[in-house]
Design an enzyme around this catalytic site. Structure first.
Site, PDB file in Angstrom:
ATOM      1  N   ASP A  26      84.610 104.954  76.412  1.00 12.95           N
ATOM      2  CA  ASP A  26      84.247 105.976  77.408  1.00 12.95           C
ATOM      3  C   ASP A  26      83.082 106.841  76.908  1.00 12.95           C
ATOM      4  OD1 ASP A  26      84.436 107.301  79.807  1.00 12.95           O
ATOM      5  OD2 ASP A  26      86.040 108.643  79.148  1.00 12.95           O
ATOM      6  N   ASN A  28      79.725 106.550  78.244  1.00  8.34           N
ATOM      7  CA  ASN A  28      78.382 105.964  78.416  1.00  8.34           C
ATOM      8  C   ASN A  28      77.504 106.837  79.309  1.00  8.34           C
ATOM      9  OD1 ASN A  28      79.377 103.816  77.007  1.00  8.34           O
ATOM     10  ND2 ASN A  28      79.464 102.403  78.736  1.00  8.34           N
ATOM     11  N   HIS A  43      75.363 102.394  79.735  1.00  7.26           N
ATOM     12  CA  HIS A  43      76.171 101.168  79.737  1.00  7.26           C
ATOM     13  C   HIS A  43      75.494 100.084  78.890  1.00  7.26           C
ATOM     14  CE1 HIS A  43      78.745 103.048  82.573  1.00  7.26           C
ATOM     15  NE2 HIS A  43      77.971 102.919  83.627  1.00  7.26           N
ATOM     16  N   SER A  71      87.877  99.527  84.979  1.00 10.31           N
ATOM     17  CA  SER A  71      89.265  99.728  85.403  1.00 10.31           C
ATOM     18  C   SER A  71      89.419  99.429  86.889  1.00 10.31           C
ATOM     19  CB  SER A  71      89.712 101.164  85.120  1.00 10.31           C
ATOM     20  OG  SER A  71      89.148 102.050  86.063  1.00 10.31           O
ATOM     21  N   ASN A  74      87.705 101.972  88.802  1.00  8.21           N
ATOM     22  CA  ASN A  74      86.244 102.156  88.708  1.00  8.21           C
ATOM     23  C   ASN A  74      85.497 101.685  89.959  1.00  8.21           C
ATOM     24  OD1 ASN A  74      86.130 101.621  85.104  1.00  8.21           O
ATOM     25  ND2 ASN A  74      86.006 103.547  86.220  1.00  8.21           N
ATOM     26  N   TRP A  75      86.187 100.973  90.884  1.00  7.99           N
ATOM     27  CA  TRP A  75      85.542 100.607  92.159  1.00  7.99           C
ATOM     28  C   TRP A  75      85.209 101.860  92.969  1.00  7.99           C
ATOM     29  CZ3 TRP A  75      84.128  95.691  92.351  1.00  7.99           C
ATOM     30  CH2 TRP A  75      84.894  94.728  91.693  1.00  7.99           C
ATOM     31  N   ARG A  77      83.538 104.242  92.043  1.00  8.16           N
ATOM     32  CA  ARG A  77      82.209 104.775  91.665  1.00  8.16           C
ATOM     33  C   ARG A  77      81.172 104.398  92.721  1.00  8.16           C
ATOM     34  NH1 ARG A  77      81.551 104.872  85.184  1.00  8.16           N
ATOM     35  NH2 ARG A  77      83.589 105.774  84.819  1.00  8.16           N
ATOM     36  N   ARG A 194      90.082 106.129  71.897  1.00  9.75           N
ATOM     37  CA  ARG A 194      89.308 106.490  73.084  1.00  9.75           C
ATOM     38  C   ARG A 194      88.158 107.382  72.653  1.00  9.75           C
ATOM     39  NH1 ARG A 194      90.864 107.572  79.253  1.00  9.75           N
ATOM     40  NH2 ARG A 194      88.762 108.041  79.989  1.00  9.75           N
ATOM     41  N   SER A 202      94.245 106.576  81.303  1.00  7.31           N
ATOM     42  CA  SER A 202      93.516 106.051  82.467  1.00  7.31           C
ATOM     43  C   SER A 202      93.993 104.661  82.900  1.00  7.31           C
ATOM     44  CB  SER A 202      92.002 106.040  82.204  1.00  7.31           C
ATOM     45  OG  SER A 202      91.517 107.340  81.953  1.00  7.31           O
TER      46      SER A 202
HETATM   47  C1  IPE Z   1      88.269 104.420  81.688  1.00  6.42           C
HETATM   48  O1  IPE Z   1      87.175 105.280  81.745  1.00  6.42           O
HETATM   49  C2  IPE Z   1      87.862 103.041  82.027  1.00  6.42           C
HETATM   50  C3  IPE Z   1      86.863 102.422  81.144  1.00  6.42           C
HETATM   51  C4  IPE Z   1      86.397 102.864  80.028  1.00  6.42           C
HETATM   52  C5  IPE Z   1      86.412 101.164  81.603  1.00  6.42           C
HETATM   53  P1  IPE Z   1      86.903 106.212  83.004  1.00  6.42           P
HETATM   54  O2  IPE Z   1      85.723 107.025  82.658  1.00  6.42           O
HETATM   55  O3  IPE Z   1      86.830 105.418  84.240  1.00  6.42           O
HETATM   56  O4  IPE Z   1      88.234 107.107  83.032  1.00  6.42           O
HETATM   57  P2  IPE Z   1      88.583 108.440  83.828  1.00  6.42           P
HETATM   58  O5  IPE Z   1      88.321 108.158  85.276  1.00  6.42           O
HETATM   59  O6  IPE Z   1      87.663 109.508  83.309  1.00  6.42           O
HETATM   60  O7  IPE Z   1      90.007 108.724  83.505  1.00  6.42           O
HETATM   61  C1  IPE Z   2      82.693 104.165  80.337  1.00  7.38           C
HETATM   62  O1  IPE Z   2      81.741 105.161  80.398  1.00  7.38           O
HETATM   63  C2  IPE Z   2      82.234 102.874  80.962  1.00  7.38           C
HETATM   64  C3  IPE Z   2      82.897 102.532  82.222  1.00  7.38           C
HETATM   65  C4  IPE Z   2      83.879 103.176  82.782  1.00  7.38           C
HETATM   66  C5  IPE Z   2      82.403 101.352  82.896  1.00  7.38           C
HETATM   67  P1  IPE Z   2      81.623 106.102  81.658  1.00  7.38           P
HETATM   68  O2  IPE Z   2      80.698 105.466  82.634  1.00  7.38           O
HETATM   69  O3  IPE Z   2      82.967 106.464  82.187  1.00  7.38           O
HETATM   70  O4  IPE Z   2      80.927 107.383  81.021  1.00  7.38           O
HETATM   71  P2  IPE Z   2      81.236 108.904  81.359  1.00  7.38           P
HETATM   72  O5  IPE Z   2      82.713 109.112  81.159  1.00  7.38           O
HETATM   73  O6  IPE Z   2      80.830 109.126  82.779  1.00  7.38           O
HETATM   74  O7  IPE Z   2      80.405 109.660  80.387  1.00  7.38           O
HETATM   75 MG    MG Z   3      84.275 107.978  81.768  1.00  4.12          MG
END
Ligand code: IPE
Ligand code: IPE
Ligand code: MG
Length: 262
Positions: A26, A28, A43, A71, A74-75, A77, A194, A202
């Site tokens: 997490d 990125n 990413h 996850s 994550n859809w 987003r 994490r 998550s």
């Molecule tokens: C968890 O990270 C999923 C991945 C790292 C792929 P998220 O950034 O999506 O988690 P939440 O939404 O902050 O809990």
């Molecule tokens: C984790 O990084 C990667 C994925 C969930 C794909 P994030 O994209 O969640 O990065 P932050 O949490 O927004 O910084």
């Molecule tokens: Mg994140």
């Protein structure tokens, strides 16, 4: 297929180096934002961090690494970020496959793959098939994975394969369900890491993390690599893994082990 013993049914053997590490990669987006870059730049750097981490884990003797790449939530987003992530996934799968294979890495993608485009699914099938007999290191990538989905899909599979259990629910045990869960042929994770500062699961491996040690760092995933991995392992080594027993019992069993070794 070898099934590993459940940590709630039997006390697992543990060592100084975790056999299996699970990582929520997490931070990125924030890594990129802090450099005034688009999120996708984070990413991309995250892929380099994953390459470094795989190398470092294999070097120090970790046998299994499971990373959360996307996850089931994550859809939610923005469509553009989701589509860029999918493109990156296909590109990395293709680019890194030969080198992973030649290094003896078995690659597995765990999650509900039915939601992915046929092109990505074909690339996943090919990569899994090519590396299936590799034994030096196991990399599991969780994609469109959710812990609740995993438990539900395992329950459905269990009932499809053993319909009589629906008539006798009192006979359902962990041993009936476990073979159908993702990663049932891997030992349960010893260490959960994490990055990115959030202290939550998550919806990652909620069943498999029953007795896992947790480690959180504020550092963002693109900065991860061997030094931060070693910090996590050092913290892991400070833990006393009791699996329900008392500290005194652990002392006694260590004494018995030493006596039988002499
Ligand atoms: C968890 O990270 C999923 C991945 C790292 C792929 P998220 O950034 O999506 O988690 P939440 O939404 O902050 O809990
Ligand atoms: C984790 O990084 C990667 C994925 C969930 C794909 P994030 O994209 O969640 O990065 P932050 O949490 O927004 O910084
Ligand atoms: Mg994140």
């Amino acid at each position: 297929m070898a099934l590993f013993k459940s940590s709630t049914q039997e006390v697992p053997t543990t060592g100084a180096i975790p056999k299996h590490i699970a990582i929520v990669m997490d931070g990125n987006g924030r890594w990129a934002k802090s450099r005034l870059l688009p999120r996708v730049a984070g990413h991309k750097k995250g892929v380099d961090a994953l390459r470094r981490t795989v190398q470092a884990c294999a070097e120090v003797g970790v046998e299994y690494l499971t990373v959360f790449a996307f996850s089931s939530e994550n859809w939610r987003r923005p469509a553009e970020e989701v589509s860029l992530l999918m493109k990156l996934f296909i590109r990395v799968l293709r680019k890194d496959l030969e080198s992973m294979h030649s290094e003896g890495i078995r690659l597995r993608i765990v999650g509900d793959l039915s939601a992915f485009e046929p092109e990505l699914r074909a690339a996943i099938d090919y990569a899994q098939e090519l590396t299936r007999n590799n034994t030096r290191f196991n990399l599991n990538v969780a994609a469109n994975y959710g812990g609740r989905w995993d438990i539900l899909q395992a329950t459905r599979q269990m009932l499809i394969q053993n319909p009589e259990l629906a008539q006798h629910p009192e006979q359902i045990t962990e041993a009936n369900l476990q073979p159908h869960l993702c990663l049932s042929d891997c030992p349960e994770p010893d260490l959960f890491v994490r990055t990115g500062g959030e202290q939550r699961v998550s919806n990652f491996l909620i069943w498999q993390l029953a007795y896992t040690e947790f480690y959180f760092t504020d550092r963002y995933w693109p900065d991860f690599g061997k030094p931060l991995l070693m910090e996590a392992i050092a913290s892991y080594n400070q833990r006393e893994r009791r699996f329900g027993r008392t500290s005194e019992q652990l002392g006694l069993s260590a004494q018995a082990d030493r006596a039988s070794a002499n």
